[in-house]
Structure formats: structure tokens, C-alpha cells
Design a protein around this motif. Structure first.
Motif, mmCIF file in Angstrom:
data_model
loop_
_atom_site.group_PDB
_atom_site.id
_atom_site.type_symbol
_atom_site.label_atom_id
_atom_site.label_comp_id
_atom_site.label_asym_id
_atom_site.label_seq_id
_atom_site.Cartn_x
_atom_site.Cartn_y
_atom_site.Cartn_z
ATOM 1 N N LYS A 72 0.845 -1.201 0.000
ATOM 2 C CA LYS A 72 0.000 0.000 0.000
ATOM 3 C C LYS A 72 0.876 1.245 0.000
ATOM 4 C CE LYS A 72 -3.726 2.375 2.333
ATOM 5 N NZ LYS A 72 -4.757 2.349 3.350
ATOM 6 N N ALA A 104 2.163 1.977 -3.314
ATOM 7 C CA ALA A 104 1.115 2.463 -4.211
ATOM 8 C C ALA A 104 0.801 3.942 -3.988
ATOM 9 C CB ALA A 104 -0.149 1.626 -4.032
ATOM 10 N N ILE A 105 1.036 4.440 -2.760
ATOM 11 C CA ILE A 105 0.770 5.848 -2.458
ATOM 12 C C ILE A 105 2.069 6.465 -1.945
ATOM 13 C CG2 ILE A 105 -0.873 7.429 -1.393
ATOM 14 C CD1 ILE A 105 -2.493 4.989 -0.497
ATOM 15 N N TYR A 128 2.861 8.450 1.572
ATOM 16 C CA TYR A 128 1.753 8.329 2.522
ATOM 17 C C TYR A 128 2.115 7.344 3.625
ATOM 18 C CZ TYR A 128 -2.787 6.941 4.394
ATOM 19 O OH TYR A 128 -3.825 6.653 5.220
ATOM 20 N N ARG A 182 2.581 15.794 -3.745
ATOM 21 C CA ARG A 182 1.376 15.465 -3.023
ATOM 22 C C ARG A 182 1.583 15.413 -1.511
ATOM 23 N NH1 ARG A 182 -1.933 15.265 -0.132
ATOM 24 N NH2 ARG A 182 -3.997 14.335 -0.135
ATOM 25 N N TYR A 183 2.398 14.476 -1.035
ATOM 26 C CA TYR A 183 2.574 14.325 0.405
ATOM 27 C C TYR A 183 3.890 14.929 0.875
ATOM 28 C CZ TYR A 183 -1.397 11.197 0.599
ATOM 29 O OH TYR A 183 -2.654 10.695 0.530
ATOM 30 N N TYR A 219 6.205 3.802 5.136
ATOM 31 C CA TYR A 219 5.965 4.578 3.933
ATOM 32 C C TYR A 219 7.085 4.339 2.931
ATOM 33 C CZ TYR A 219 8.477 8.177 6.752
ATOM 34 O OH TYR A 219 9.351 8.864 7.554
ATOM 35 N N THR A 268 10.612 8.371 -8.262
ATOM 36 C CA THR A 268 9.641 9.303 -7.682
ATOM 37 C C THR A 268 10.283 10.680 -7.564
ATOM 38 O OG1 THR A 268 8.768 7.490 -6.362
ATOM 39 C CG2 THR A 268 8.155 9.699 -5.672
#
Lengths: 281, 284
Positions: free
Chosen positions: B24, B27-28, B31, B178-179, B212, B218
């Protein structure tokens, strides 16, 4: 004033209740409640059908006794609390056509950061006590998208000067300041990105008379210079008389009377308002 | 290899739970995914987050490297290496290039990472907004609404107080626009290595129960103001006393006897390789 002028802020049928309600109290108009409290389920109806418009450059006073829903109303307007139902329109957001209470949290935050400023009764709620005063002002500017330290510092210093905080203390934390100074830092913070709407919740309560006078002077001056619209909550009729153009009187969560401030104070219609005005020392 | 334990210490259910959180997280990017952090044979705050990631990912063909603040030989690194190799039987190494799995505390190795490698960073405080907002419930909302004024405000305060952004380590980064993420207490020098990295980077906080990740390639940018740019530590006019490098992250040390200061590479295995290379070319 043009006939077609749109209000800066328009609130329609705002309801806020704490608790789910029950069959005894559920029907707003028919239900049985003591004051605004239901004995069956303990639900508190803090705001009931509050409706008003705020026009450009106007100061709207809200008076009422403790527990009449003034602060809940202010919290709802600044999105600190979610309303139960009701509409709110702000002229600067989507031409004032979209109900803000139905918008996403991001949109609400945008309106809060760009179009509003709020001064809380208790400075602890409005300021970060362990950040510098200039940092507190910068927080509001940063959330409105500013990423330039130099310009934020200049703007902060300018504002602190305007509210009579000595510039050499601007890097000090507000927790070192007196109550009146904290309140003035809060005002500087609220004004930092020139919001068209300013919400003042009992700004002078708990301050001594001379500081009260200087804070009121400051608000009046700023309002005249910048022509901002202010919603001013107070239970002090003196403050209302001095600042407000128009006044709403709240009791048990409802607006029981509204009109020009002079009219309300000289010729009160509702029995509660009469009592309130007569108890003015 | 110690057969008393299941392969890689954990039972299969635990490994699956940690891998699920890791997937997960990948995938984010950036986050923080909560996960059921396990009790470990080492204390929380001593690298349990990284160790749990390592144990859940390691396979029989992996080659493991563990670094503690640039050093392969410090107590913490040695003990973690021992635990993992004892319960899995995998080979450990000190060379960054040879390793397939690298667990690290507070450093990204100097040798550029490759696409088939995984870097696992140990994280003490995963929440970049924690000093601004103590409540987890509130910081979750701030992340959800991409409201990061607090992160910038903390940097603004440092500029007001010290005239510069005074984050020694753990300078917050924006992940893929984003984060905002805490890169674990790596020096600012290493922040650039996270951007567009070829290797997968995983970050684990055992005590705070968060995982995370930064998937390969990225975008990672360090937070900065328009008029105050992000700057890395500078070692101008200094070079490593052992290998002579002057473009790497150096430690400033004091000679106990003479009282003089000197500089030495923080990444010990890389320093050793450089020294060896020099000697080989010297023999020629």
C-alpha cells in the motif's frame, strides 16, 4: 448603495445541534425543549434557523446572554464546527452561488485561508503560543500560498506596527505577552491577507478598560481604512453601541430581534431585549 | 542457521501483514501506512521498523548490508546483521554494490543505488508535522487536505530565529507534489539522493507503527522558500583524512591528543573501497 448589491456573506437557516434529538424534541417548532435543551435525550439546540446578510463594509453586532449560541454561530461560520444544516454563501467564492456548508473540506479551508479572518475570545485558540508572533502571522500568509520569507516578514512587521506591538518584540512568542497584546497579535494575524470578512468573537472580554478602548479603537480604525465587513459578537452592549451598524439579538439559539443598533438600544421590542437594555449600567 | 525460529524470525502471517502495508505504501508514495508493528527482540526506537521491513522482505538469495550512521561495524548494525543472518542464513556484505537489501539508519549510501536494490531506512518520527500539531487525528486531516503550511511555518521559524533553515537532518520533502514526508534523519546532503532514485526506498517506524515508501523514479523535492533556497552541508576546503574525497559527506572529528580537528568519510565501507582502489593503482 446599489439596489442589486450582493451581500459579502449570507447565512440562511443555519441549524446546529449537539446530539441526535429524539421524538420529544425532534420537531423544531413543535418539540418540547426547556430553553434549548431536551430533557429526554440531552440534545442541545445551539443555533436554530439563524439567518442574516452581511454587506460590504458593514459591522454586524450579535448580542445575547451566555449560552445563546453566539460562539457556536461564529465557530460554524469559520468551519471550526460542522453545522447540522443550513446554507452559507460568500461573495468571493463561486460568485456567492454555492452553499459553502456543502463543499469539501479543501474548499472550506480555501475560503477560511483566503477570504476570512477570525479573532477568538481566547488567544490560545487563535495563536500558536510556542511560535513567534511574526511566525503566527506568517502561518496565515503561508496557508494563503505565500512562499517568500522577505515579503512575509515585511508584511508581519507592518501589521504588528499597526496594532502597536513594538517591532523589537516581533520574534517573541505570544505566551510572553499580556492578554491585550495577545489579542492584538491575533487581530494582526486575522488581517494579514486582507480578508474581506472578519469574525470577532468577544475580542475585548476579559481585558481591562484602557486596553479594551485601544483594541476597539484599533478595530474601528482598521475597519474604516480597509473597508472590511465585520461580524462582531459581544455581550457588552457598550462595545456593540460603539462599533456595530446593525445588531442581531440572540436568545436560546434563535435570532429574536434585529435592526439598526440605535433602534435596538433605544426602542427594544422583545421582552428579553428590553430587559437587556435596561440592565445596562 | 538457527532452526528454532521460522525463516526470518517472524511467522508467515506477520510477514504477510507487513508486506501488505508495504504494498500500500508503494502504491501511495509518501503516505504513512499504519501497520501492526510487532514486538521484536530489540527495543522499540532501535530500528525495529527497518528490521521488520527487512525480515518481511528477505529471501534466501538476498545479500544484506546494514549501516548505522554510515558505519557497517557499529553495535547496532552488527547485532541486526547477526539476528537476520542467524534466522535466515543469508549472506551479509559491506559493499553497497553487492547488496540486494540495504537497511540503514540515518544515511543513504554514497555509492549510487541500482534498480534491483531496496533501501530500507529506520525512522524514529515519521510525522513531519508533529512539532506543529501534536494530535494524530489532526495531522491525518492536514495530510488528506494537502494542508502543509505547518511544515513551511516550522522552516520560517528557524529562519526568523537563526537566519537560515536550521534542520540538521530530517529536512522535510515533498513527494510527487502530493505528500510532505519526513525522510528519516538523513543529513540534508542525502536528500538529493532520494529524488528519482533507481532503487526502491522503504521507510519503517516500529515504535510509531508506520510504513511509507518512495517507489523508483519518484520526484522528491526538499521544502524551501522562494528567497531561501535549500542548501546541503558544505565541506569546502576539507577532505577525508583516509581516502582524500572532498565531495562526500564528512564527519568532523577531534584528535584526542593534539586537540586538532580533522575530517573523515561518514560512509566507512565506501571510504575503505576508495583507499583500496588507490593502493591497487599505486602498485601499478
Amino acid at each position: 448603495m446599489s439596489v442589486l448589491e450582493v451581500p459579502v456573506l449570507s447565512v440562511k437557516q443555519l441549524n446546529k445541534q449537539y446530539g441526535n434529538g429524539c421524538s420529544t424534541c425532534n420537531y423544531m417548532k413543535l418539540g418540547k425543549v426547556t430553553k434549548n435543551y431536551c430533557h429526554e435525550c440531552g440534545t442541545v439546540y445551539a443555533c436554530r434557523g439563524v439567518t442574516f446578510d452581511l454587506h460590504h463594509g458593514e459591522v454586524l453586532g450579535i448580542v445575547g446572554e451566555s449560552g445563546s449560541g453566539k460562539s457556536t454561530l461564529m465557530k460554524s461560520l469559520y468551519f471550526d464546527e460542522e453545522v447540522t444544516d443550513g446554507d452559507m454563501y460568500v461573495a468571493g467564492f463561486e460568485d456567492g452561488k454555492k452553499n459553502l456548508f456543502m463543499e469539501s473540506a479543501q474548499k472550506k479551508r480555501f475560503v477560511r485561508n483566503h477570504l476570512m479572518g477570525k479573532v477568538y475570545q481566547n488567544p490560545i485558540l487563535g495563536l500558536k503560543m510556542n511560535f513567534s508572533s511574526i511566525g503566527n502571522i506568517a502561518e496565515k500568509l503561508i496557508s494563503a500560498g505565500n512562499r517568500h520569507v522577505g515579503s512575509m516578514e515585511t508584511r508581519g512587521a507592518e501589521l504588528l506596527e499597526a496594532v502597536n506591538i513594538p517591532i523589537h518584540r516581533m520574534k517573541e512568542e505570544p505566551r510572553n505577552f499580556s492578554g491585550g497584546m495577545q489579542q492584538r497579535v491575533q487581530i494582526a494575524k486575522a488581517l494579514s491577507n486582507n480578508p474581506p470578512i472578519l469574525l470577532l468573537d468577544e475580542v475585548t472580554t476579559g481585558l481591562d478598560l484602557s486596553v479594551q478602548a485601544s483594541v476597539l479603537d484599533l478595530i474601528k480604525g482598521l475597519q474604516r481604512d480597509l473597508n472590511i465587513s465585520i461580524v462582531l459578537v459581544s455581550h457588552d452592549l457598550g462595545v456593540i453601541r460603539m462599533l456595530a451598524d446593525r445588531t442581531l439579538v440572540m436568545l436560546e439559539g434563535k435570532v429574536i430581534e434585529q435592526g439598526l443598533t440605535d433602534q435596538i438600544l433605544e426602542d427594544p421590542q422583545h421582552s428579553y431585549t428590553q430587559q437587556l437594555v435596561h440592565s445596562l449600567l | 542457521m538457527n532452526k528454532t525460529y521460522n525463516f526470518a524470525f517472524f511467522d508467515e502471517g506477520s510477514k504477510r501483514e507487513i508486506r501488505r502495508a508495504t504494498l500500500k505504501a508503494i502504491a501511495i508514495p509518501g503516505y504513512q501506512v499504519p501497520f501492526a508493528s510487532r514486538e521484536m527482540p530489540i527495543g522499540r526506537g532501535w530500528g525495529t521498523g527497518g528490521l521488520q521491513l527487512t525480515l518481511s522482505l528477505i529471501g534466501k538469495d538476498d545479500v544484506l548490508k546494514v549501516i548505522d550512521q554510515g558505519s557497517d561495524e557499529s553495535v547496532n548494525a552488527v547485532n541486526i546483521k547477526k539476528l537476520v543472518s542467524d534466522t535466515t542464513g543469508v549472506r551479509t556484505t559491506e559493499s553497497t554494490a553487492d547488496a540486494s537489501l540495504i537497511q540503514s539508519r540515518h544515511r543513504v549510501p554514497e555509492v549510487p543505488l541500482q534498480r534491483d536494490q531496496i533501501l530500507i531506512l529506520q525512522v524514529p518520527l515519521p510525522e513531519p508535522l508533529r512539532n506543529f500539531e501534536p494530535s494524530e487525528q489532526e495531522t491525518k486531516k492536514l495530510h488528506a487536505e494537502r494542508e502543509y503550511s505547518g511544515a513551511w511555518l516550522m522552516l520560517f521559524e528557524q529562519i526568523m530565529k537563526y537566519g537560515i533553515m536550521a534542520t540538521d537532518a530530517d529536512h522535510p520533502v515533498m513527494v510527487h507534489d502530493r505528500y510532505v514526508m519526513a525522510p528519516s534523519p538523513i543529513p540534508r546532503f542525502d536528500n538529493a539522493k532520494l529524488d528519482d532514485s533507481e532503487a526502491l526506498i522503504l521507510l519503517g517506524a516500529g515504535r510509531e507503527k508506520k510504513v511509507y515508501a518512495l517507489p523508483p523514479y519518484t520526484n522528491v523535492s526538499s521544502l524551501a522558500f522562494d528567497d531561501y533556497a535549500f542548501e546541503i552541508e558544505s565541506f569546502t576546503n576539507h577532505a577525508c583524512i583516509l581516502c582524500g574525497s572532498n565531495d562526500l559527506f564528512l564527519d568532523e572529528l577531534v584528535d584526542g591528543e593534539s586537540g586538532e580537528t580533522y575530517f573523515q568519510c561518514n560512509d566507512t565501507s565506501n571510504c575503505l573501497e576508495m583507499v583500496n582502489q588507490k593502493q591497487i593503482s599505486g602498485v601499478k
